[in-house]
Design an enzyme around this catalytic site. Structure first.
Site, PDB file in Angstrom:
ATOM      1  N   LYS A  83      21.775  21.622  42.059  1.00 20.93           N
ATOM      2  CA  LYS A  83      23.158  22.072  42.325  1.00 20.93           C
ATOM      3  C   LYS A  83      23.908  22.482  41.051  1.00 20.93           C
ATOM      4  O   LYS A  83      24.750  23.372  41.088  1.00 20.93           O
ATOM      5  CB  LYS A  83      23.950  20.953  43.008  1.00 20.93           C
ATOM      6  CG  LYS A  83      23.604  20.722  44.468  1.00 20.93           C
ATOM      7  CD  LYS A  83      24.534  19.647  45.025  1.00 20.93           C
ATOM      8  CE  LYS A  83      24.232  19.292  46.446  1.00 20.93           C
ATOM      9  NZ  LYS A  83      25.163  18.286  46.981  1.00 20.93           N
ATOM     10  N   ASP A 105      30.989  20.937  49.755  1.00 22.40           N
ATOM     11  CA  ASP A 105      31.141  19.484  49.893  1.00 22.40           C
ATOM     12  C   ASP A 105      32.624  19.078  49.924  1.00 22.40           C
ATOM     13  O   ASP A 105      32.989  18.107  50.578  1.00 22.40           O
ATOM     14  CB  ASP A 105      30.436  18.751  48.738  1.00 22.40           C
ATOM     15  CG  ASP A 105      28.918  18.684  48.945  1.00 22.40           C
ATOM     16  OD1 ASP A 105      28.472  18.848  50.087  1.00 22.40           O
ATOM     17  OD2 ASP A 105      28.198  18.474  47.955  1.00 22.40           O
TER      18      ASP A 105
HETATM   19  P1  NAP Z   1      23.695  12.905  41.687  1.00 21.45           P
HETATM   20  O1  NAP Z   1      24.392  14.101  41.171  1.00 21.45           O
HETATM   21  O2  NAP Z   1      22.287  12.616  41.280  1.00 21.45           O
HETATM   22  O3  NAP Z   1      24.626  11.621  41.333  1.00 21.45           O
HETATM   23  C1  NAP Z   1      24.257  10.328  41.720  1.00 21.45           C
HETATM   24  C2  NAP Z   1      25.225   9.324  41.098  1.00 21.45           C
HETATM   25  O4  NAP Z   1      24.792   8.024  41.503  1.00 21.45           O
HETATM   26  C3  NAP Z   1      25.205   9.331  39.567  1.00 21.45           C
HETATM   27  O5  NAP Z   1      26.464   8.972  39.084  1.00 21.45           O
HETATM   28  C4  NAP Z   1      24.180   8.221  39.283  1.00 21.45           C
HETATM   29  O6  NAP Z   1      24.315   7.644  38.015  1.00 21.45           O
HETATM   30  C5  NAP Z   1      24.536   7.221  40.345  1.00 21.45           C
HETATM   31  N1  NAP Z   1      23.425   6.299  40.543  1.00 21.45           N
HETATM   32  C6  NAP Z   1      22.168   6.601  40.941  1.00 21.45           C
HETATM   33  N2  NAP Z   1      21.413   5.484  40.969  1.00 21.45           N
HETATM   34  C7  NAP Z   1      22.227   4.467  40.563  1.00 21.45           C
HETATM   35  C8  NAP Z   1      22.034   3.069  40.367  1.00 21.45           C
HETATM   36  N3  NAP Z   1      20.843   2.495  40.612  1.00 21.45           N
HETATM   37  N4  NAP Z   1      23.090   2.320  39.946  1.00 21.45           N
HETATM   38  C9  NAP Z   1      24.287   2.915  39.697  1.00 21.45           C
HETATM   39  N5  NAP Z   1      24.525   4.232  39.846  1.00 21.45           N
HETATM   40  C10 NAP Z   1      23.512   4.995  40.285  1.00 21.45           C
HETATM   41  O7  NAP Z   1      23.656  12.924  43.283  1.00 21.45           O
HETATM   42  P2  NAP Z   1      24.797  13.501  44.259  1.00 21.45           P
HETATM   43  O8  NAP Z   1      24.482  14.900  44.607  1.00 21.45           O
HETATM   44  O9  NAP Z   1      26.117  13.170  43.668  1.00 21.45           O
HETATM   45  O10 NAP Z   1      24.530  12.632  45.585  1.00 21.45           O
HETATM   46  C11 NAP Z   1      24.868  11.268  45.631  1.00 21.45           C
HETATM   47  C12 NAP Z   1      24.595  10.729  47.040  1.00 21.45           C
HETATM   48  O11 NAP Z   1      25.451  11.369  47.962  1.00 21.45           O
HETATM   49  C13 NAP Z   1      23.164  11.011  47.534  1.00 21.45           C
HETATM   50  O12 NAP Z   1      22.741   9.912  48.297  1.00 21.45           O
HETATM   51  C14 NAP Z   1      23.317  12.235  48.402  1.00 21.45           C
HETATM   52  O13 NAP Z   1      22.327  12.311  49.427  1.00 21.45           O
HETATM   53  C15 NAP Z   1      24.692  11.942  49.013  1.00 21.45           C
HETATM   54  N6  NAP Z   1      25.368  13.161  49.441  1.00 21.45           N
HETATM   55  C16 NAP Z   1      25.736  13.206  50.748  1.00 21.45           C
HETATM   56  C17 NAP Z   1      26.431  14.310  51.205  1.00 21.45           C
HETATM   57  C18 NAP Z   1      26.838  14.354  52.641  1.00 21.45           C
HETATM   58  O14 NAP Z   1      27.225  15.421  53.107  1.00 21.45           O
HETATM   59  N7  NAP Z   1      26.801  13.237  53.344  1.00 21.45           N
HETATM   60  C19 NAP Z   1      26.734  15.384  50.355  1.00 21.45           C
HETATM   61  C20 NAP Z   1      26.345  15.286  49.021  1.00 21.45           C
HETATM   62  C21 NAP Z   1      25.650  14.159  48.573  1.00 21.45           C
HETATM   63  P3  NAP Z   1      23.329   8.097  36.814  1.00 21.45           P
HETATM   64  O15 NAP Z   1      23.725   9.489  36.485  1.00 21.45           O
HETATM   65  O16 NAP Z   1      23.608   7.110  35.754  1.00 21.45           O
HETATM   66  O17 NAP Z   1      21.916   8.049  37.365  1.00 21.45           O
END
Ligand code: NAP
Length: 274
Positions: free
Chosen positions: A66, A102
């Site tokens: 993204k 989003d």
């Molecule tokens: P991303 O850009 O990879 O960001 C993930 C975030 O979570 C980062 O801040 C990461 O920190 C943190 N994180 C991951 N593992 C962690 C852990 N073990 N402990 C603490 N923090 C942790 O992903 P994203 O696109 O933002 O998506 C995040 C979630 O939202 C996913 O599950 C995705 O499927 C969901 N999502 C859902 C929708 C929907 O429409 N429902 C839309 C978008 C996203 P670090 O950078 O330090 O790893």
């Protein structure tokens, strides 16, 4: 006219997007097909050029591309530019326009499904990735009084904080989360923690007056959502937002109202078959 769209990501086996969009195309009577394009990072530029060359209607972009895909766009919508992430590509002739649905997806979910009021509330966002950036922009635009950010990496949280223009910004330490989370009206989990096969979130204890939105949608009722409901509060998983962000993508590609109900049924059906 026959045409196609699809989702670009890696890995992609678990994406619900093909089921959601193909159901919508059928309902709208469009002779279009939505495909799954598993693309590795080193092939992203070629894949995006392929959309242009092959005449795709557009595409969705998911993790981990993204952010990276932004530099391959000819233009960006306001949300995509502010957030620095694209989840929807629209082809207009030979030009590719990057959008981020989003923000609108979360706002539509809050308004149409949850019936939550954001104005003047205290909101806590967990995580500082692409989804957190979208949520923070949506909360700020909706008049949240306070947006507290809690992420394990300070630098990332600082970057997300910079997106806030109106609300008061607070920062919470990851290790103080369970206790301090009780002071908020709304908690949004924008990390993958709690997803099937992933680690659990630190154990939060939602209170009766709190609302919780977990962006994770597999399982549909995450441990955080269950905890909120057990406490007598309100809790929602991420499926509603997923469907609404898909509906916003569809509107961009077709200019038509999206059949949200049919898309929602298709998402639930695909999820139940996993
Ligand atoms: P991303 O850009 O990879 O960001 C993930 C975030 O979570 C980062 O801040 C990461 O920190 C943190 N994180 C991951 N593992 C962690 C852990 N073990 N402990 C603490 N923090 C942790 O992903 P994203 O696109 O933002 O998506 C995040 C979630 O939202 C996913 O599950 C995705 O499927 C969901 N999502 C859902 C929708 C929907 O429409 N429902 C839309 C978008 C996203 P670090 O950078 O330090 O790893």
């Amino acid at each position: 006219m026959k045409s196609f769209a699809g989702v670009i990501g890696w890995p992609l086996e678990h994406s619900l997007s093909p089921a959601i969009h193909n159901a919508a195309f059928r309902r709208l009577g469009l002779d279009w097909v939505y495909l799954s394009f598993p693309v590795r990072a080193e092939d992203l530029a070629t894949a995006v050029q392929g959309l242009r060359a092959l005449g795709a209607v557009g595409a969705n972009v998911t993790m981990p591309h993204k952010g990276e895909v932004v530099e391959h766009m000819d233009d960006l919508s306001g949300d995509a530019r502010a957030i620095g992430a694209v989840n929807t590509i629209q082809r207009v002739g030979h030009r590719l326009i990057g959008h981020n649905t989003d923000v609108d997806g979360f706002l539509a979910f809050v308004r149409d499904d949850a019936g939550l009021r954001i104005a003047d509330t205290r909101c806590l966002v967990l995580g500082a990735g692409g989804a957190a950036r979208a949520i923070v922009r949506a909360l700020d635009a909706s008049g949240a009084a306070t947006i507290a950010l809690c992420a394990r990496r300070d630098e990332q949280a600082e970057q997300v904080a910079a997106l806030v223009s109106d609300a008061e910004v607070e920062r919470l330490r990851w290790d103080s989360l369970p206790g301090e989370s009780r002071a908020f009206d709304l908690i949004v989990n924008a990390t993958p923690l709690g997803m099937r096969g992933q680690d659990a979130l630190p154990e939060l204890e939602p209170t009766e007056g709190q609302a919780v939105v977990d962006l994770v949608y597999d399982p549909p009722e995450t441990p955080l959502v269950e905890a909120a409901k057990r406490a007598g509060g309100a809790g929602w998983g991420g499926l509603g937002m997923l469907v609404h962000q898909a509906a916003a993508s569809l509107r961009i590609w077709t200019g038509q109202e999206a059949p949200v109900e049919a898309m929602s049924v298709a998402a639930l059906h695909a999820l139940s078959r996993r």
